[in-house]
Enzyme design. Structure first.
Site, PDB file in Angstrom:
ATOM      1  N   LYS A 215       0.832  -1.209   0.000  1.00  0.00           N
ATOM      2  CA  LYS A 215       0.000   0.000   0.000  1.00  0.00           C
ATOM      3  C   LYS A 215       0.865   1.257   0.000  1.00  0.00           C
ATOM      4  CE  LYS A 215      -3.798   0.013   2.406  1.00  0.00           C
ATOM      5  NZ  LYS A 215      -4.801   0.103   3.493  1.00  0.00           N
ATOM      6  N   GLU A 221      10.095  -5.582   4.005  1.00  0.00           N
ATOM      7  CA  GLU A 221      10.311  -6.895   3.412  1.00  0.00           C
ATOM      8  C   GLU A 221       9.953  -6.896   1.921  1.00  0.00           C
ATOM      9  OE1 GLU A 221       8.920  -7.415   7.728  1.00  0.00           O
ATOM     10  OE2 GLU A 221       8.367  -6.197   5.975  1.00  0.00           O
ATOM     11  N   GLY A 277      -5.278  -4.990   5.364  1.00  0.00           N
ATOM     12  CA  GLY A 277      -4.434  -5.914   4.616  1.00  0.00           C
ATOM     13  C   GLY A 277      -4.919  -7.343   4.649  1.00  0.00           C
ATOM     14  N   ARG A 278      -5.354  -7.807   5.821  1.00  0.00           N
ATOM     15  CA  ARG A 278      -5.777  -9.211   5.943  1.00  0.00           C
ATOM     16  C   ARG A 278      -7.161  -9.455   5.363  1.00  0.00           C
ATOM     17  NH1 ARG A 278      -5.272  -6.557  10.551  1.00  0.00           N
ATOM     18  NH2 ARG A 278      -6.964  -6.332  12.057  1.00  0.00           N
ATOM     19  N   GLU A 363      -4.624 -11.521  14.260  1.00  0.00           N
ATOM     20  CA  GLU A 363      -4.278 -10.112  14.104  1.00  0.00           C
ATOM     21  C   GLU A 363      -5.496  -9.229  14.344  1.00  0.00           C
ATOM     22  OE1 GLU A 363      -0.940  -8.568  11.364  1.00  0.00           O
ATOM     23  OE2 GLU A 363      -2.779  -8.103  10.260  1.00  0.00           O
ATOM     24  N   HIS A 394      -1.615 -37.944  11.509  1.00  0.00           N
ATOM     25  CA  HIS A 394      -0.346 -38.630  11.765  1.00  0.00           C
ATOM     26  C   HIS A 394       0.668 -37.696  12.407  1.00  0.00           C
ATOM     27  CE1 HIS A 394      -1.522 -42.274   9.531  1.00  0.00           C
ATOM     28  NE2 HIS A 394      -2.252 -41.429   8.814  1.00  0.00           N
ATOM     29  N   LYS A 522       8.484  -3.583  14.370  1.00  0.00           N
ATOM     30  CA  LYS A 522       8.996  -2.951  13.151  1.00  0.00           C
ATOM     31  C   LYS A 522       9.961  -1.818  13.480  1.00  0.00           C
ATOM     32  CE  LYS A 522       5.003  -3.806  10.124  1.00  0.00           C
ATOM     33  NZ  LYS A 522       3.943  -3.153   9.325  1.00  0.00           N
TER      34      LYS A 522
END
Length: 559
Positions: A215, A221, A277-278, A363, A394, A522
């Protein structure tokens, strides 16, 4: 509408309300109830505690609940004004009160185009414009009309983002793989250089497009990975910076930074600050999805989500899937003390769904201060985790069956698979159904003793084995069954979980749409990066952090 208060040591009074206290009393009556007894007493329990929506079934009968339980939970939801809060969200009111923003991911799938106002402006024309822009772009790339710098058509798409700009599109692309045709799609999110190095190793610069999803176009990152991709692309002397415009597109709001990177602004797609964002895969962040499966399939997914939106808005609480899922989660988290919940898809295409829901849920509702700035005195968002169901059997199902914790689970499956291997599909379905039964039934001493006798085990050995082979059962689960995993049903499934998260946040009086908890890390990472690069101590740290910094510096020197 609740207002933003000043953060203090004041405590929320939710646990003292009559609605909460009624549930506490009811829990005392229910904590020793066995689900098997509930089924024995009520042969119609499945019909009573299951719902269908289009081609989706929700079976919530394998829970420690009765009609009275749901009545008390519905009463709590009414007292917490969940429906009023829901309506405010859909109207575009600024329910994200700490950031002064509307929460309108639902507007992104408003297929009717009816006006939705934010600050007196209808947001729908902008949404429809971006969708049309996506359709034109994806049509050119998928048809081969869009050419790379040497005139070859595009074969590979690389989505570079992180968080919601990666988890959502990645999950959906894997889920809809049966609908993909020509293009290959890849995802890079980790700032660990190993990931992007491995991705670039198998790509051809002539036929690859990179989608940079950020954005602000400053996310550390994402921009680090984007710059690495840019250097890789320009490494060939035959490639010039003007060729970047044919191989890089951006999803951002920072046009200056996008243009400085070399991306043609006509290839910049937009989304808005009222899209978290999510919750952004429904926006231009879903460009990689639309490229992979086509714009028509992307629209089908939006339509499926919109159908669930309407169900959530219009159905009464008693037949409202997101409401019921959310309230059952409140029941276990706040009254039974469950600390986590597992999501177990019995469908290989949904293998990334648990990771996606980890972010979406934790979040959103991982908060200890409510909307009014008051400290919560009750448990909020649970730990969400899981993996493909068959693999989980398993791995960690041992803990589900015989561990000491109550862990509610959501089992997800499709009746019709995209696989042509019938035997595989039958085995998968049988395990899906059997595990929900086993978690509820358990196995008592008599059943265990009989099983060992039938196996020919000696009597003295039987008594030694019994304590290890019995388990209590009574582990609750929900079963969500799709007719088939399609773009539309996937859209409905994801919207179902989005609204579940919303309801729980409303019950707890949380702002589910900010995430201040990620900001401190951050900031500190930025400070420490300066120290690593400069080789000097620039900030005051604790002894452990100083020790780690010194260790890295010394080992790097040795290297």
């Amino acid at each position: 509408m609740r207002s933003l208060g000043l953060i203090s040591n004041a405590k929320s009074t939710l646990v003292h309300t009559p609605a909460w206290q009624r549930l506490l009393v009811h829990h005392n009556d229910m904590k020793s109830v066995k689900m098997m007894d509930l089924f024995s007493e009520n042969p119609d329990r499945f019909d009573q505690f299951s719902l269908s929506f289009e081609n989706m079934l929700l079976d919530y009968s394998k829970n420690i609940i009765t009609d009275y339980t749901l009545d008390h939970l519905f009463y709590l939801a009414r007292k917490q004004k969940v429906r009023e809060f829901r309506d405010a969200m859909f109207r575009g009111e600024k329910i994200n009160n700490t950031e002064g923003r509307a929460v309108l991911h639902t507007a992104l799938r408003n297929r009717s185009g009816r006006p939705i106002m934010v600050d007196g402006k209808d947001v729908m024309p902008g949404i429809l414009h971006e969708l049309e822009k996506m359709r034109v772009f994806t049509g050119k790339v998928r048809s081969g009309e869009w050419k790379g710098y040497t005139g070859k058509p595009i074969t590979d798409i690389v989505n570079i983002g992180i968080g919601g700009s990666d988890l959502g599109p990645n999950m959906v692309c894997r889920a809809l793989t049966p609908y993909a045709d020509r293009l290959r799609v890849h995802f890079v999110s980790n700032v660990d250089g190993t990931q992007i190095e491995n991705r670039l190793m198998d790509l051809d610069a002539e036929t690859t497009i990179f989608i940079i999803a950020s954005k602000t176009f400053t996310t550390q990152e994402t921009i680090t990975n984007a710059n690495t991709a840019r250097k890789w692309f320009l490494a060939d002397p035959a490639i010039s910076e003007k060729d970047i415009a044919r191989h890089f597109v951006a999803i951002s709001t920072n046009s200056e930074a996008v243009e400085a990177f070399g991306i043609d602004l006509s290839n910049m797609f937009e989304f808005w600050d009222w899209v978290g964002g999510r919750y952004s895969l429904w926006s231009a962040i879903g460009l990689s999805i639309a490229l992979y499966v086509g714009m028509d399939r992307f629209i089908e997914m939006l339509e499926g989500a919109e159908a669930m939106d309407k169900h959530f808005q219009n159905e009464p609480m008693e037949t409202n899937m997101p409401m019921i899922l959310a309230l059952i989660g409140i029941w276990y988290g706040n009254f039974f003390g469950a600390e986590s919940s597992a999501v177990l898809p019995y469908d290989h295409h949904l293998r990334l769904l648990p990771a996606y829901l980890e972010q979406a849920d934790m979040e959103s509702n991982g908060k200890s201060v409510d909307r009014d700035g008051l400290q919560t005195t009750y448990s909020t968002g649970k730990v969400i985790w899981g993996t493909e169901g068959i693999n989980g059997q398993h791995a960690f199902y041992q803990l589900l069956h015989q561990g000491t914790r109550l862990i509610p689970t959501d089992f997800i499956a499709s009746v019709r698979s995209h696989s042509c291997l019938k035997e595989h599909c039958d085995i998968l379905a049988s395990n899906f159904i059997a595990q929900t039964e086993a978690l509820m039934r358990g196995r008592n001493e008599n059943e265990t003793r009989l099983q060992l006798r039938n196996a020919g085990v000696e009597l003295d050995e039987i008594e030694k084995h019994i304590p290890h082979m019995t388990f209590q059962g009574n582990q609750p689960s929900n079963s969500i069954v799709l007719d088939q995993l399609t773009p539309r049903s996937l859209g409905s499934l994801l919207a179902l979980y989005e609204h579940k998260i919303f309801v729980q946040g409303a019950i707890w009086n949380l702002n589910s749409y900010d995430q201040w908890g990620v900001e401190l890390g951050k900031k500190l990472a930025s400070n420490i990066l300066n120290e690593i690069k400069s080789g000097r101590t620039l900030y005051q740290h604790d002894a452990s952090t100083d020790g780690l910094l010194d260790w890295f510096r010394e080992k790097r020197k040795e290297g």
